[in-house]
Design a protein around this motif. Sequence first.
Motif, PDB file in Angstrom:
ATOM      1  N   MET A  29       1.090   5.498 -16.529  1.00  0.00           N
ATOM      2  CA  MET A  29       1.755   4.206 -16.310  1.00  0.00           C
ATOM      3  C   MET A  29       1.984   3.979 -14.815  1.00  0.00           C
ATOM      4  SD  MET A  29       2.856   1.419 -17.598  1.00  0.00           S
ATOM      5  CE  MET A  29       2.919   1.793 -19.331  1.00  0.00           C
ATOM      6  N   GLY A  30       2.366   5.019 -14.095  1.00  0.00           N
ATOM      7  CA  GLY A  30       2.563   4.900 -12.655  1.00  0.00           C
ATOM      8  C   GLY A  30       1.276   4.534 -11.939  1.00  0.00           C
ATOM      9  N   LYS A  31       0.166   5.102 -12.352  1.00  0.00           N
ATOM     10  CA  LYS A  31      -1.127   4.770 -11.730  1.00  0.00           C
ATOM     11  C   LYS A  31      -1.529   3.332 -12.037  1.00  0.00           C
ATOM     12  CE  LYS A  31      -3.279   9.224 -11.052  1.00  0.00           C
ATOM     13  NZ  LYS A  31      -4.570   9.887 -10.986  1.00  0.00           N
ATOM     14  N   LEU A  32      -1.254   2.875 -13.252  1.00  0.00           N
ATOM     15  CA  LEU A  32      -1.542   1.471 -13.597  1.00  0.00           C
ATOM     16  C   LEU A  32      -0.707   0.533 -12.737  1.00  0.00           C
ATOM     17  CD1 LEU A  32      -1.746   1.691 -17.501  1.00  0.00           C
ATOM     18  CD2 LEU A  32      -3.627   1.193 -15.912  1.00  0.00           C
ATOM     19  N   LEU A  33       0.560   0.876 -12.556  1.00  0.00           N
ATOM     20  CA  LEU A  33       1.419   0.059 -11.705  1.00  0.00           C
ATOM     21  C   LEU A  33       0.938   0.097 -10.258  1.00  0.00           C
ATOM     22  CD1 LEU A  33       3.850  -1.760 -11.316  1.00  0.00           C
ATOM     23  CD2 LEU A  33       5.279   0.294 -11.178  1.00  0.00           C
ATOM     24  N   HIS A  34       0.490   1.246  -9.804  1.00  0.00           N
ATOM     25  CA  HIS A  34      -0.044   1.353  -8.442  1.00  0.00           C
ATOM     26  C   HIS A  34      -1.247   0.430  -8.274  1.00  0.00           C
ATOM     27  CE1 HIS A  34      -1.564   4.123  -4.948  1.00  0.00           C
ATOM     28  NE2 HIS A  34      -1.443   2.873  -4.585  1.00  0.00           N
ATOM     29  N   ALA A  35      -2.127   0.416  -9.247  1.00  0.00           N
ATOM     30  CA  ALA A  35      -3.310  -0.465  -9.187  1.00  0.00           C
ATOM     31  C   ALA A  35      -2.866  -1.935  -9.103  1.00  0.00           C
ATOM     32  CB  ALA A  35      -4.205  -0.232 -10.392  1.00  0.00           C
ATOM     33  N   TYR A  36      -1.870  -2.292  -9.904  1.00  0.00           N
ATOM     34  CA  TYR A  36      -1.351  -3.665  -9.866  1.00  0.00           C
ATOM     35  C   TYR A  36      -0.773  -3.973  -8.485  1.00  0.00           C
ATOM     36  CZ  TYR A  36       1.737  -7.612 -10.436  1.00  0.00           C
ATOM     37  OH  TYR A  36       2.375  -8.808 -10.251  1.00  0.00           O
ATOM     38  N   ILE A  37       0.020  -3.036  -7.945  1.00  0.00           N
ATOM     39  CA  ILE A  37       0.641  -3.215  -6.627  1.00  0.00           C
ATOM     40  C   ILE A  37      -0.431  -3.430  -5.561  1.00  0.00           C
ATOM     41  CG2 ILE A  37       1.879  -1.931  -4.815  1.00  0.00           C
ATOM     42  CD1 ILE A  37       3.634  -0.767  -7.123  1.00  0.00           C
ATOM     43  N   ALA A  38      -1.505  -2.656  -5.634  1.00  0.00           N
ATOM     44  CA  ALA A  38      -2.608  -2.811  -4.679  1.00  0.00           C
ATOM     45  C   ALA A  38      -3.271  -4.179  -4.852  1.00  0.00           C
ATOM     46  CB  ALA A  38      -3.621  -1.681  -4.865  1.00  0.00           C
ATOM     47  N   ASP A  39      -3.463  -4.612  -6.103  1.00  0.00           N
ATOM     48  CA  ASP A  39      -4.111  -5.904  -6.372  1.00  0.00           C
ATOM     49  C   ASP A  39      -3.318  -7.081  -5.821  1.00  0.00           C
ATOM     50  OD1 ASP A  39      -6.275  -4.753  -7.643  1.00  0.00           O
ATOM     51  OD2 ASP A  39      -5.529  -5.142  -9.682  1.00  0.00           O
ATOM     52  N   VAL A  40      -2.002  -7.010  -5.888  1.00  0.00           N
ATOM     53  CA  VAL A  40      -1.182  -8.133  -5.420  1.00  0.00           C
ATOM     54  C   VAL A  40      -0.776  -7.992  -3.953  1.00  0.00           C
ATOM     55  CG1 VAL A  40      -0.350  -8.706  -7.739  1.00  0.00           C
ATOM     56  CG2 VAL A  40       1.012  -7.177  -6.278  1.00  0.00           C
ATOM     57  N   GLY A  41      -1.259  -6.946  -3.287  1.00  0.00           N
ATOM     58  CA  GLY A  41      -1.042  -6.807  -1.851  1.00  0.00           C
ATOM     59  C   GLY A  41       0.303  -6.250  -1.438  1.00  0.00           C
ATOM     60  N   GLN A  42       0.996  -5.574  -2.344  1.00  0.00           N
ATOM     61  CA  GLN A  42       2.300  -5.012  -1.998  1.00  0.00           C
ATOM     62  C   GLN A  42       2.224  -3.553  -1.543  1.00  0.00           C
ATOM     63  OE1 GLN A  42       4.760  -5.599  -5.439  1.00  0.00           O
ATOM     64  NE2 GLN A  42       5.018  -7.783  -5.061  1.00  0.00           N
ATOM     65  N   GLU A  43       1.045  -2.972  -1.605  1.00  0.00           N
ATOM     66  CA  GLU A  43       0.897  -1.554  -1.271  1.00  0.00           C
ATOM     67  C   GLU A  43       1.245  -1.261   0.190  1.00  0.00           C
ATOM     68  OE1 GLU A  43      -2.363   1.705  -2.579  1.00  0.00           O
ATOM     69  OE2 GLU A  43      -3.113   0.103  -1.302  1.00  0.00           O
ATOM     70  N   SER A  44       1.065  -2.248   1.079  1.00  0.00           N
ATOM     71  CA  SER A  44       1.336  -2.016   2.500  1.00  0.00           C
ATOM     72  C   SER A  44       2.822  -2.137   2.846  1.00  0.00           C
ATOM     73  CB  SER A  44       0.514  -2.972   3.361  1.00  0.00           C
ATOM     74  OG  SER A  44       0.883  -4.310   3.077  1.00  0.00           O
ATOM     75  N   ASP A  45       3.651  -2.582   1.912  1.00  0.00           N
ATOM     76  CA  ASP A  45       5.092  -2.626   2.136  1.00  0.00           C
ATOM     77  C   ASP A  45       5.615  -1.194   2.213  1.00  0.00           C
ATOM     78  OD1 ASP A  45       7.753  -4.369   1.834  1.00  0.00           O
ATOM     79  OD2 ASP A  45       7.965  -2.544   0.621  1.00  0.00           O
ATOM     80  N   VAL A  46       6.319  -0.858   3.282  1.00  0.00           N
ATOM     81  CA  VAL A  46       6.735   0.525   3.507  1.00  0.00           C
ATOM     82  C   VAL A  46       7.646   1.038   2.392  1.00  0.00           C
ATOM     83  CG1 VAL A  46       8.708   0.029   5.016  1.00  0.00           C
ATOM     84  CG2 VAL A  46       7.473   2.173   5.274  1.00  0.00           C
ATOM     85  N   SER A  47       8.531   0.213   1.878  1.00  0.00           N
ATOM     86  CA  SER A  47       9.420   0.665   0.803  1.00  0.00           C
ATOM     87  C   SER A  47       8.656   0.928  -0.483  1.00  0.00           C
ATOM     88  CB  SER A  47      10.518  -0.373   0.547  1.00  0.00           C
ATOM     89  OG  SER A  47      11.343  -0.493   1.684  1.00  0.00           O
ATOM     90  N   VAL A  48       7.681   0.107  -0.769  1.00  0.00           N
ATOM     91  CA  VAL A  48       6.839   0.320  -1.949  1.00  0.00           C
ATOM     92  C   VAL A  48       6.004   1.587  -1.756  1.00  0.00           C
ATOM     93  CG1 VAL A  48       4.928  -0.614  -3.335  1.00  0.00           C
ATOM     94  CG2 VAL A  48       6.785  -2.124  -2.587  1.00  0.00           C
ATOM     95  N   GLY A  49       5.454   1.763  -0.554  1.00  0.00           N
ATOM     96  CA  GLY A  49       4.687   2.978  -0.266  1.00  0.00           C
ATOM     97  C   GLY A  49       5.533   4.234  -0.436  1.00  0.00           C
ATOM     98  N   ASN A  50       6.769   4.191   0.044  1.00  0.00           N
ATOM     99  CA  ASN A  50       7.672   5.331  -0.109  1.00  0.00           C
ATOM    100  C   ASN A  50       7.941   5.617  -1.581  1.00  0.00           C
ATOM    101  OD1 ASN A  50       7.801   5.372   2.683  1.00  0.00           O
ATOM    102  ND2 ASN A  50       9.803   4.398   2.786  1.00  0.00           N
ATOM    103  N   ALA A  51       8.136   4.565  -2.359  1.00  0.00           N
ATOM    104  CA  ALA A  51       8.379   4.736  -3.799  1.00  0.00           C
ATOM    105  C   ALA A  51       7.151   5.321  -4.493  1.00  0.00           C
ATOM    106  CB  ALA A  51       8.775   3.406  -4.431  1.00  0.00           C
ATOM    107  N   LEU A  52       5.962   4.912  -4.047  1.00  0.00           N
ATOM    108  CA  LEU A  52       4.726   5.474  -4.616  1.00  0.00           C
ATOM    109  C   LEU A  52       4.605   6.965  -4.299  1.00  0.00           C
ATOM    110  CD1 LEU A  52       2.316   2.501  -3.907  1.00  0.00           C
ATOM    111  CD2 LEU A  52       2.677   3.562  -6.160  1.00  0.00           C
ATOM    112  N   ILE A  53       4.908   7.342  -3.063  1.00  0.00           N
ATOM    113  CA  ILE A  53       4.870   8.761  -2.687  1.00  0.00           C
ATOM    114  C   ILE A  53       5.836   9.555  -3.563  1.00  0.00           C
ATOM    115  CG2 ILE A  53       5.429  10.431  -0.863  1.00  0.00           C
ATOM    116  CD1 ILE A  53       4.578   8.198   1.161  1.00  0.00           C
ATOM    117  N   SER A  54       7.050   9.065  -3.688  1.00  0.00           N
ATOM    118  CA  SER A  54       8.050   9.759  -4.515  1.00  0.00           C
ATOM    119  C   SER A  54       7.616   9.836  -5.970  1.00  0.00           C
ATOM    120  CB  SER A  54       9.403   9.045  -4.413  1.00  0.00           C
ATOM    121  OG  SER A  54       9.910   9.181  -3.120  1.00  0.00           O
ATOM    122  N   MET A  55       7.095   8.744  -6.495  1.00  0.00           N
ATOM    123  CA  MET A  55       6.651   8.729  -7.892  1.00  0.00           C
ATOM    124  C   MET A  55       5.557   9.770  -8.117  1.00  0.00           C
ATOM    125  SD  MET A  55       4.001   7.515 -10.144  1.00  0.00           S
ATOM    126  CE  MET A  55       3.096   6.363  -9.140  1.00  0.00           C
TER     127      MET A  55
END
Length: 193
Positions: A29-55
């Motif tokens: 589920m986390g990987k699916l959400l990551h793919a969605y985040i990348a698709d909508v362009g939120q992956e470069s947001d530092v807080s989102v990136g930090n949450a992805l690293i932690s996840m």
Amino acid sequence: NMQQEGMKPNEVTCISILNACASPEALTMGKLLHAYIADVGQESDVSVGNALISMYGKCENIEDARRMFDKMPFRDKFSWNAMISVYSRHGHGEDAFQLLQQMQQEGSKPTEVIFLSILNAYASPEALPLGKLIHAQICEHGFDSGVVIGTALLNMYGRCGSIEDVNKIFNEMPEQDVVSWTARMAAYAQHGC
């Protein structure tokens, strides 16, 4: 559902959902959400990136955590701490130390929290030399006088089997609390003192 109503989840929503995916069972589920985040362009947001690293770290997927860390266009102190924590939590002390070195080479100063995270990676006699290097850096940055760091150092030296250093740190602490006394006693018990 938000998307069916034409609403796009914002960064805060994505971070909240990522936190809910922070277990090995939820990795898919986390990987699916990551793919969605990348698709909508939120992956470069530092807080989102930090949450992805932690996840990824909490899902025991160190490689994807590091991949996310490496592709971040900007890293803040939380980014560094998140990745160092992943390495520390999974016993990768050398990787955590190398990342600490990289952080400093790139001009970022480590925080007390980063040192607390990295100390957790050192839990064997073989790790003692790196643990001592971290201790030296803690002193160099002026974080050695607090009871929290002092107790973390007691734990690290105890796990590494250096009772002499446990006693030295304990005796040099400006104050001791129940937790620091417990750390000292645990080191003694672990090594039959």
